[in-house]
Scaffold this active site. Structure first.
Site, PDB file in Angstrom:
ATOM      1  N   THR A 103       0.856  -1.178   0.000  1.00  0.00           N
ATOM      2  CA  THR A 103       0.000   0.000   0.000  1.00  0.00           C
ATOM      3  C   THR A 103       0.895   1.230   0.000  1.00  0.00           C
ATOM      4  OG1 THR A 103      -1.675  -1.194   1.255  1.00  0.00           O
ATOM      5  CG2 THR A 103      -1.812   1.199   1.299  1.00  0.00           C
ATOM      6  N   LYS A 179      -6.905   1.470  -3.224  1.00  0.00           N
ATOM      7  CA  LYS A 179      -6.548   0.869  -1.922  1.00  0.00           C
ATOM      8  C   LYS A 179      -6.581   1.916  -0.816  1.00  0.00           C
ATOM      9  CE  LYS A 179      -5.239  -2.154   1.099  1.00  0.00           C
ATOM     10  NZ  LYS A 179      -3.974  -2.862   1.241  1.00  0.00           N
ATOM     11  N   LYS A 247       0.780   4.419   9.228  1.00  0.00           N
ATOM     12  CA  LYS A 247       1.329   4.665   7.887  1.00  0.00           C
ATOM     13  C   LYS A 247       0.236   5.047   6.891  1.00  0.00           C
ATOM     14  CE  LYS A 247       2.233   1.013   5.283  1.00  0.00           C
ATOM     15  NZ  LYS A 247       1.468   1.038   3.995  1.00  0.00           N
TER      16      LYS A 247
END
Length: 305
Positions: A103, A179, A247
């Site tokens: 990702t 995503k 993150k």
């Protein structure tokens, strides 16, 4: 799956964590010749014991591979696997394909694709969803974008790893963007579920009964249903760690700031994950946000001493 797509593909899988290991075993099961590589020698040894081959570096794993599947945490690791010391780009055959499952910011995916494609190899931007169990069963959801040539080259691996493959565009970056929308919702839903469960405990409610009621009611979410059993069991073994959402929600803030688009709900969720990480739970399961609420408010949850 037809025989023509499944026979004799040499595939490298770089990153044999909970997701990558399952993906590699799914590829093995489909009849491909699979070489695994990981910073952990134990993970590689486990894969070899399961019938795969092992390599010490991405360059060694990628040699002669038609497909290189990268299953690491972030963009920096992906770039190191491709272009760092002993990187896969050194040894990947011309016309082979790199399948990137991390990702990351869509702009970074576009940059890595451009850099690799300039060397005569293909890049498929292919983030994954579904968890370790689905990875091991070859039933992931893959959100992919790239050139028609990248899709064609990667197809045998995609068929073996995915139950659902979404083809989302003809250039890298689109898969990454899809995503990130998923991660925005997933992070918000985990934070909200954790807040609700800790608040229920503060009210003196039986939280097992709360779980039963909410999962049969309109307030339910996939994340509530999937993550809150970890709270009920007091088990914060990391299936997906707090740091993942530090993150990913951080990437969403960066993307939103660049686009001058307000994302106040996901910003609040990011702060909850940051607080949980700061409290020493960054490597624990992401349902630990509920523990952070409990610690701040003096609420007792299962497993508390």
């Amino acid at each position: 799956m037809s025989a023509s797509t499944s026979q004799n593909q040499r595939i490298a899988v770089v990153g044999l964590g909970s997701m990558g290991f399952g993906m590699a075993t799914s590829l093995n099961r489909a009849g491909h010749v699979v070489t695994g590589c990981d910073v952990s020698a134990d993970a590689v040894a486990r894969f070899v014991k399961d019938g795969g081959a092992g390599a010490k570096t991405p360059a060694e794993a990628a040699k002669d591979a038609a497909i290189v599947v990268s299953v690491v945490v972030n963009a920096a690791q992906t770039e190191a696997i491709l272009f760092g010391k002993d990187g896969a780009a050194e040894t990947m055959p011309k016309d082979s394909v790199f399948v990137s499952s991390a990702t990351m910011d869509p702009d970074v995916a576009r940059r890595l694709a451009k850099q690799l494609e300039a060397t005569g190899r293909h890049y498929l931007d292919a983030p994954i969803s579904g968890g370790a169990q689905r990875a091991a069963q070859g039933e992931l959801t893959i959100l992919a974008s790239g050139s028609s040539a990248a899709f064609a080259k990667a197809r045998p691996a995609l068929d073996a790893m995915a139950a659902k493959l979404y083809e989302l565009g003809d250039a890298a970056g689109q898969g990454a963007a899809f995503k990130m929308i998923n991660q925005l919702l997933a992070g918000v839903h985990i934070a909200a579920a954790s807040e609700a469960m800790a608040f229920a405990a503060k009210q003196g409610l039986d939280i097992r009964k709360v779980y039963e009621v909410i999962t049969a009611s309109a307030g339910n979410s996939w994340m509530f249903e999937n993550r809150m059993p970890h709270v009920l069991d007091g088990d914060y073994t990391p299936r997906s760690a707090v740091e993942i959402f530090v993150k990913d929600l951080g990437i969403i803030q960066d993307m939103a700031r660049s686009a001058r688009f307000p994302v106040p709900v996901s910003a609040a969720a990011l702060q909850m994950f940051l607080m949980t990480s700061a409290a020493g739970m960054g490597r624990d399961d992401d349902a630990s946000v509920a523990r952070m609420y409990a610690q701040v408010t003096g609420v007792k949850l299962p497993g508390d001493k």
